[in-house]
Design a protein around this motif. Structure first.
Motif, PDB file in Angstrom:
ATOM      1  N   GLY A   1      35.480  35.379  36.939  1.00 57.72           N
ATOM      2  CA  GLY A   1      37.099  35.276  38.275  1.00 57.72           C
ATOM      3  C   GLY A   1      38.850  35.442  37.748  1.00 57.72           C
ATOM      4  O   GLY A   1      39.000  36.407  38.714  1.00 57.72           O
ATOM      5  N   ASP A   2      39.268  35.555  37.000  1.00 56.28           N
ATOM      6  CA  ASP A   2      39.900  36.202  35.632  1.00 56.28           C
ATOM      7  C   ASP A   2      40.115  37.716  35.664  1.00 56.28           C
ATOM      8  O   ASP A   2      40.510  38.197  36.289  1.00 56.28           O
ATOM      9  N   ARG A   3      38.618  38.287  35.675  1.00 52.50           N
ATOM     10  CA  ARG A   3      38.016  39.951  35.783  1.00 52.50           C
ATOM     11  C   ARG A   3      38.476  40.609  37.820  1.00 52.50           C
ATOM     12  O   ARG A   3      38.718  41.174  38.135  1.00 52.50           O
ATOM     13  N   ILE A   4      38.071  39.733  37.921  1.00 55.06           N
ATOM     14  CA  ILE A   4      38.197  39.748  40.394  1.00 55.06           C
ATOM     15  C   ILE A   4      39.685  39.606  40.040  1.00 55.06           C
ATOM     16  O   ILE A   4      40.556  40.987  40.765  1.00 55.06           O
ATOM     17  N   ALA A   5      40.417  38.574  39.602  1.00 53.41           N
ATOM     18  CA  ALA A   5      41.638  39.059  39.618  1.00 53.41           C
ATOM     19  C   ALA A   5      42.695  39.707  39.121  1.00 53.41           C
ATOM     20  O   ALA A   5      43.217  40.371  39.434  1.00 53.41           O
ATOM     21  N   ALA A   6      41.938  40.617  38.532  1.00 54.92           N
ATOM     22  CA  ALA A   6      42.656  42.038  37.506  1.00 54.92           C
ATOM     23  C   ALA A   6      42.889  42.963  38.198  1.00 54.92           C
ATOM     24  O   ALA A   6      43.305  43.531  38.163  1.00 54.92           O
ATOM     25  N   GLU A   7      41.140  42.661  38.820  1.00 54.92           N
ATOM     26  CA  GLU A   7      41.034  44.339  39.510  1.00 54.92           C
ATOM     27  C   GLU A   7      41.139  44.175  41.321  1.00 54.92           C
ATOM     28  O   GLU A   7      42.643  45.817  42.177  1.00 54.92           O
ATOM     29  N   VAL A   8      41.424  42.449  41.803  1.00 54.96           N
ATOM     30  CA  VAL A   8      42.158  43.315  43.029  1.00 54.96           C
ATOM     31  C   VAL A   8      43.931  43.541  42.969  1.00 54.96           C
ATOM     32  O   VAL A   8      43.975  43.885  43.227  1.00 54.96           O
ATOM     33  N   ALA A   9      44.242  43.253  42.082  1.00 56.69           N
ATOM     34  CA  ALA A   9      45.731  42.977  41.604  1.00 56.69           C
ATOM     35  C   ALA A   9      46.268  44.247  41.754  1.00 56.69           C
ATOM     36  O   ALA A   9      47.366  45.008  41.844  1.00 56.69           O
ATOM     37  N   ARG A  10      44.637  45.679  41.503  1.00 63.32           N
ATOM     38  CA  ARG A  10      45.218  47.029  41.201  1.00 63.32           C
ATOM     39  C   ARG A  10      45.301  47.611  42.592  1.00 63.32           C
ATOM     40  O   ARG A  10      45.694  48.820  42.801  1.00 63.32           O
ATOM     41  N   ARG A  11      44.383  46.913  43.127  1.00 63.58           N
ATOM     42  CA  ARG A  11      43.918  47.518  44.674  1.00 63.58           C
ATOM     43  C   ARG A  11      45.271  47.565  45.647  1.00 63.58           C
ATOM     44  O   ARG A  11      46.107  47.098  45.932  1.00 63.58           O
ATOM     45  N   ASP A  12      44.849  49.264  46.451  1.00 61.13           N
ATOM     46  CA  ASP A  12      46.098  48.929  47.209  1.00 61.13           C
ATOM     47  C   ASP A  12      46.430  48.530  48.195  1.00 61.13           C
ATOM     48  O   ASP A  12      45.289  49.025  49.070  1.00 61.13           O
ATOM     49  N   LEU A  13      47.151  47.682  48.696  1.00 65.56           N
ATOM     50  CA  LEU A  13      46.854  46.860  49.569  1.00 65.56           C
ATOM     51  C   LEU A  13      47.345  47.364  50.705  1.00 65.56           C
ATOM     52  O   LEU A  13      47.929  46.984  51.829  1.00 65.56           O
ATOM     53  N   THR A  14      48.478  49.283  51.069  1.00 65.88           N
ATOM     54  CA  THR A  14      48.509  49.623  52.147  1.00 65.88           C
ATOM     55  C   THR A  14      46.891  49.943  53.025  1.00 65.88           C
ATOM     56  O   THR A  14      46.244  50.354  53.601  1.00 65.88           O
TER      57      THR A  14
END
Length: 520
Positions: free
Chosen positions: A57-70
């Motif tokens: 879960g921690d790694r998923i959280a870190a990855e989705v925080a970097r994704r472009d939400l445009t």
């Protein structure tokens, strides 16, 4: 953005808008994360299931925080037309809520195409968005116990069509004769995420939506397999479930006691996913019309062959003409019946599982049913097992719980009440969920929760305050807050808890967000 714990193998990403949800979902589809097993988009959230041996879960959280939400530019979309009769029971109420006339409500519903954002609630139910903002209306305060198949409805900024008769709280404005779910189609769901939908005016009288039955195999010839002579309680084919169908609103479902299922197939020398028959309660009986080797695992019970009790958890050789009776569980709730070489059973969407909520999969077995045998090549067998220690009515079971994702919708006193009391399992429980009775849990946050993905093991708290512990046939999405979820290693045990037993919930840790960033 917030990332919230759901279970040991799932998180919920909460975002500011549906557009951000769809952008993140598309990003994770284009550049997937290792170990992600399931994604369920909803109005404001993205449910992400993962393999804990590969991902965390921690790694998923870190990855989705970097994704472009445009929001992404959409390519050409398929246009679906839905002829609709605007004869719904709530049409006048919707007009009053919006300050429009009935004619204006109809005109605005048809004024522009809607877009299927995601599917959930039931197989084939598409959440459509992008309609006229004036049609944003709340759910009904008192949900109906039955809404007919084909009902066209509004809730919030969404429109949808009920695929089958079911309870629901959306505002009904009309009906369509187009089946939303048809197993003779490929794929069965009429609407897919990304489709554009144009509602048009239908002509003529309303006709009940008839859901076509899937094509089934002819029954095996007389004198082969097993013939069921008694089946007073649900007898359902089950395997490990149908994964990868969330886009059509179909959950995985599957056998409730996976440990017993795997042990059964090892004992018979079958391939790991070979379907078995899940029996709830006793009284199931059949006559063997050819030689075979069977076994029963899960809840221990009497297994009588021609009146002789030979017991469960051991292979039993049958001759043609033998009569087998499987008694009520001595402890636990569900037993599993398997045969060496497997049953000849139809797979629907890749699985023989019967999902009782979605009504997908082979029909329940009744007296007179003929069970064909597959005679698949079997391998080495394992020795007989000892009967497991399973709960009985009146006994207390302790289940570990992961707190979240909506624990913070409840006061600290209410959260403490979840684990500070014994909850009794009621007779209204089923494969969908265990209904519990105890001191009601009152939520502090009274907002309406947009539907969001749910996990097996979720403890959903409806308006009554009496939690429901979701089992394998739970809906893919739900609109009531989930205070916590039973740890995956206790789900087999949860599926064996009989009515009258009591549950004590043991939180593994206090609720804590995995990630909190931005305006949340």
């Amino acid at each position: 953005m917030r990332v919230l714990p759901v279970a040991l193998e799932a998180v919920l990403v909460e975002l500011d808008s549906l557009e951000e949800v769809l952008a993140l979902h598309e990003s994770l589809r284009e550049a997937p994360l290792a170990g992600v097993t399931e994604m369920v988009p909803a109005a404001r959230t993205l449910f992400i299931g993962f393999d804990p041996l590969v991902q965390g879960g921690d790694r998923i959280a870190a990855e989705v925080a970097r994704r472009d939400l445009t929001p992404r530019a959409q390519g050409p979309a398929r246009l679906r037309e839905l002829p609709t009769r605007y004869d719904g029971e709530d049409l006048a109420e919707v007009a009053a809520l919006t300050g429009l006339s009935v004619a204006e409500v109809i005109a605005r519903h048809q004024s522009q195409p809607w877009t299927v954002a995601f599917c959930g609630f039931a197989p084939g139910f598409g959440y459509m968005t992008g309609g006229d903002p004036a049609l944003d209306v709340p759910r009904r305060q008192s949900p109906r116990t039955r809404i007919p198949a084909g009902a066209v409805a509004l809730a919030g900024k969404f429109s949808g069509v009920y695929p089958k008769a079911s309870p629901g709280g959306w505002q009904i404005i009309g009906t369509t004769d187009v089946p939303m779910w048809d197993l003779s189609r490929d794929p069965p769901a009429f609407l897919q995420p990304g489709d554009h939908v144009q509602f048009t005016q239908a002509r003529g009288k309303s006709h009940p939506v008839v859901l076509p039955m899937p094509e089934t195999r002819p029954a095996p010839a007389q004198g082969t397999g097993f013939r069921v002579t008694a089946s007073p309680f649900p007898a359902l084919f089950q395997d490990l479930g149908r994964s990868g169908q969330a886009g059509q609103g179909v959950s995985a479902s599957g056998v409730l006691d996976r440990h017993a299922f795997r042990a059964l197939n090892r004992m018979l020398g079958n391939a790991p996913g070979t379907p078995a028959i899940e029996l709830t309660g006793g009284g199931f009986a059949f006559r063997a019309e050819e030689t075979a080797v069977i076994a029963v695992t899960g809840a221990p019970c009497a297994v009588k062959v021609n009146g002789w009790n030979l017991g469960s958890h051991a292979p039993l050789a049958l001759d043609a003409g033998d009569h087998v009776e499987i008694g009520a569980p001595l402890s636990g709730l569900r037993s599993l019946l398997g045969v060496r070489g497997g049953f000849d059973v139809e797979r629907i969407m890749g699985s023989a599982t019967r999902d009782t909520l979605a009504e997908v999969g082979p029909e329940p077995l009744g007296a007179g049913a003929v069970l064909g045998l597959a005679h698949a090549r079997a391998g080495a067998v394992e020795p007989a097992l000892s009967s497991p220690e399973l709960p009985r009515p009146g006994e207390t079971v302790v289940l570990d719980v992961v707190m979240g994702p909506r624990t913070d919708w409840f006061s600290p006193e209410t959260v403490a009440a979840l684990s500070g009391q014994l909850w009794e399992v009621t007779p209204q429980s089923s494969r969908v969920g265990i209904r519990l009775s105890g001191e009601a849990l009152t939520r502090e946050d009274a907002r309406e929760l947009p539907s969001e993905g749910t996990a097996t093991g979720a403890l959903q708290v409806p308006h009554s305050g009496q939690p429901v512990l979701f089992l394998a046939d739970h809906p893919l999405t739900g609109g009531y807050p989930v205070i916590g979820s039973v740890a995956s290693y206790h789900l087999d045990l949860a599926g064996q808890i009989p009515p009258g037993a009591k549950i004590r919930f043991n939180p593994l840790a206090p609720f804590a967000e995995i990630l909190s960033r931005g305006s949340k």
